[in-house]
Design an enzyme around this catalytic site. Structure first.
Site, PDB file in Angstrom:
ATOM      1  N   CYS A  84       0.842  -1.201   0.000  1.00  0.00           N
ATOM      2  CA  CYS A  84       0.000   0.000   0.000  1.00  0.00           C
ATOM      3  C   CYS A  84       0.885   1.261   0.000  1.00  0.00           C
ATOM      4  O   CYS A  84       1.537   1.542  -0.990  1.00  0.00           O
ATOM      5  CB  CYS A  84      -0.978  -0.042   1.162  1.00  0.00           C
TER       6      CYS A  84
ATOM      7  N   HIS B  17      -3.443  -5.667   1.069  1.00  0.00           N
ATOM      8  CA  HIS B  17      -2.787  -5.916   2.354  1.00  0.00           C
ATOM      9  C   HIS B  17      -2.787  -7.406   2.713  1.00  0.00           C
ATOM     10  O   HIS B  17      -3.709  -7.876   3.398  1.00  0.00           O
ATOM     11  CB  HIS B  17      -3.521  -5.158   3.461  1.00  0.00           C
TER      12      HIS B  17
ATOM     13  N   GLU C  70      -1.051  -8.829   4.948  1.00  0.00           N
ATOM     14  CA  GLU C  70      -0.880  -8.979   6.403  1.00  0.00           C
ATOM     15  C   GLU C  70      -2.207  -8.903   7.149  1.00  0.00           C
ATOM     16  O   GLU C  70      -2.285  -9.278   8.322  1.00  0.00           O
ATOM     17  CB  GLU C  70       0.095  -7.927   6.931  1.00  0.00           C
TER      18      GLU C  70
END
Length: 230
Positions: free
Chosen positions: A89, A205, A207
Site C-alpha cells: 500500500c 494488504h 498482512e
C-alpha cells in the site's frame, strides 16, 4: 530469513505487519525507525518491509517525503545490492517514489477511499512472492485512496514482457475484468516487481489476511511464498 519492518511518521499498518509475520508466520522481526540508518543486522537473504499507512501525512504526494528519510537511503542501497524489499500500500507508493519500482499510484478512479475485500490473481510463477500462488484467486483486503497504478505504454509493455506483473485484480472466479478493478488501475495491475525480482510492491494488504480469527488466511499464502522461495 529475518524481516525488518520500517515505521514512518503516519504508518498505521506497521504493527499489523509485525504481528502477522511474527505471530502468524513465526518469523523473526526487527522493528526499524525512519530516522535510523543501520541495516547491518540484515543480509541480502533477508527482507525489509515498508508497511501501509500515511507516511509523513502523505504531504506533497503519497510516499514522496518518506523516500528521503534516512532509513530509505539505506533501504535503497540494500535493494541495489540484491536485498529483498516489499512495499504494501503506502510502502508500494514509497518504492515507486524512490525509483525502485516503475510507475506511480494515482487517486482512485472514483475519487474515494476504498476499504473492502477484493480478489487477486497471479500469472507470474517466476517471482518469489507469487511462485506458490499462481492461478488461484486470492481474497485480500484493500484500503487506499490513491492506489490506481499507472505507467506509460512502453513501461507497461516492458513489465508484461519481463513478467514483472505480480498480481492483477480479478473476480472470485479469476476473471480479469473491468468490474473487478475497483480503483481503476491500468491493466488491472495490483502489484509488480523490479527486473531483478528482489523488490516487490502491491496495494492490497496480505498482512490483514493471515489469521483464522479474521476469517481469511489467503494473505498468509502470499507471505509464506516469499519465505519458502528464499
Amino acid at each position: 530469513m529475518k524481516f525488518g519492518v520500517v515505521t514512518f511518521p503516519g504508518s498505521n499498518c506497521d504493527h499489523d505487519m509485525i504481528d502477522s509475520l511474527r505471530n502468524d508466520l513465526g518469523q523473526e522481526v526487527i522493528e526499524l525507525w525512519h530516522k535510523d540508518k543501520d541495516l547491518s543486522a540484515f543480509s541480502t537473504t533477508d527482507c525489509i518491509v515498508l508497511p501501509g499507512g500515511f507516511s509523513y501525512g502523505d504531504y506533497l504526494r503519497c510516499g514522496a517525503i518518506a523516500r528521503f528519510s534516512p532509513m530509505m537511503q539505506s533501504v535503497i542501497e540494500f535493494a541495489n545490492k540484491g536485498g529483498r524489499v516489499i512495499g504494501v500500500c503506502n510502502g508500494f507508493q514509497v518504492l515507486c517514489e524512490a525509483g525502485l519500482l516503475p510507475g506511480v499510484l494515482l487517486r482512485n478512479q472514483n475519487q474515494q477511499f476504498i476499504c473492502k475485500n477484493v480478489f487477486l490473481k497471479s500469472e507470474n510463477n517466476e517471482a518469489s512472492l507469487t511462485k506458490d500462488v499462481t492461478g488461484r484467486p486470492l481474497m485480500i483486503p484493500i484500503a487506499h485512496g490513491e492506489g490506481r497504478y499507472y505507467a506509460d505504454d512502453a513501461t507497461l509493455d516492458e513489465l508484461e514482457r519481463n513478467k514483472q506483473i505480480l498480481f492483477r485484480y480479478c473476480d472470485e472466479f479469476g476473471n480479469i475484468i473491468d468490474s473487478a478493478n475497483h480503483n481503476g488501475a491500468i491493466r488491472n495491475i495490483a502489484g509488480i516487481c523490479n527486473k531483478q525480482r528482489n523488490v516487490f510492491g502491491m496495494m492490497p494488504h496480505p498482512e490483514r489476511a493471515t489469521s483464522k480469527v479474521l476469517g481469511n488466511t489467503d494473505g498468509k499464502l502470499i507471505l509464506q511464498s516469499l519465505i519458502n522461495n528464499n
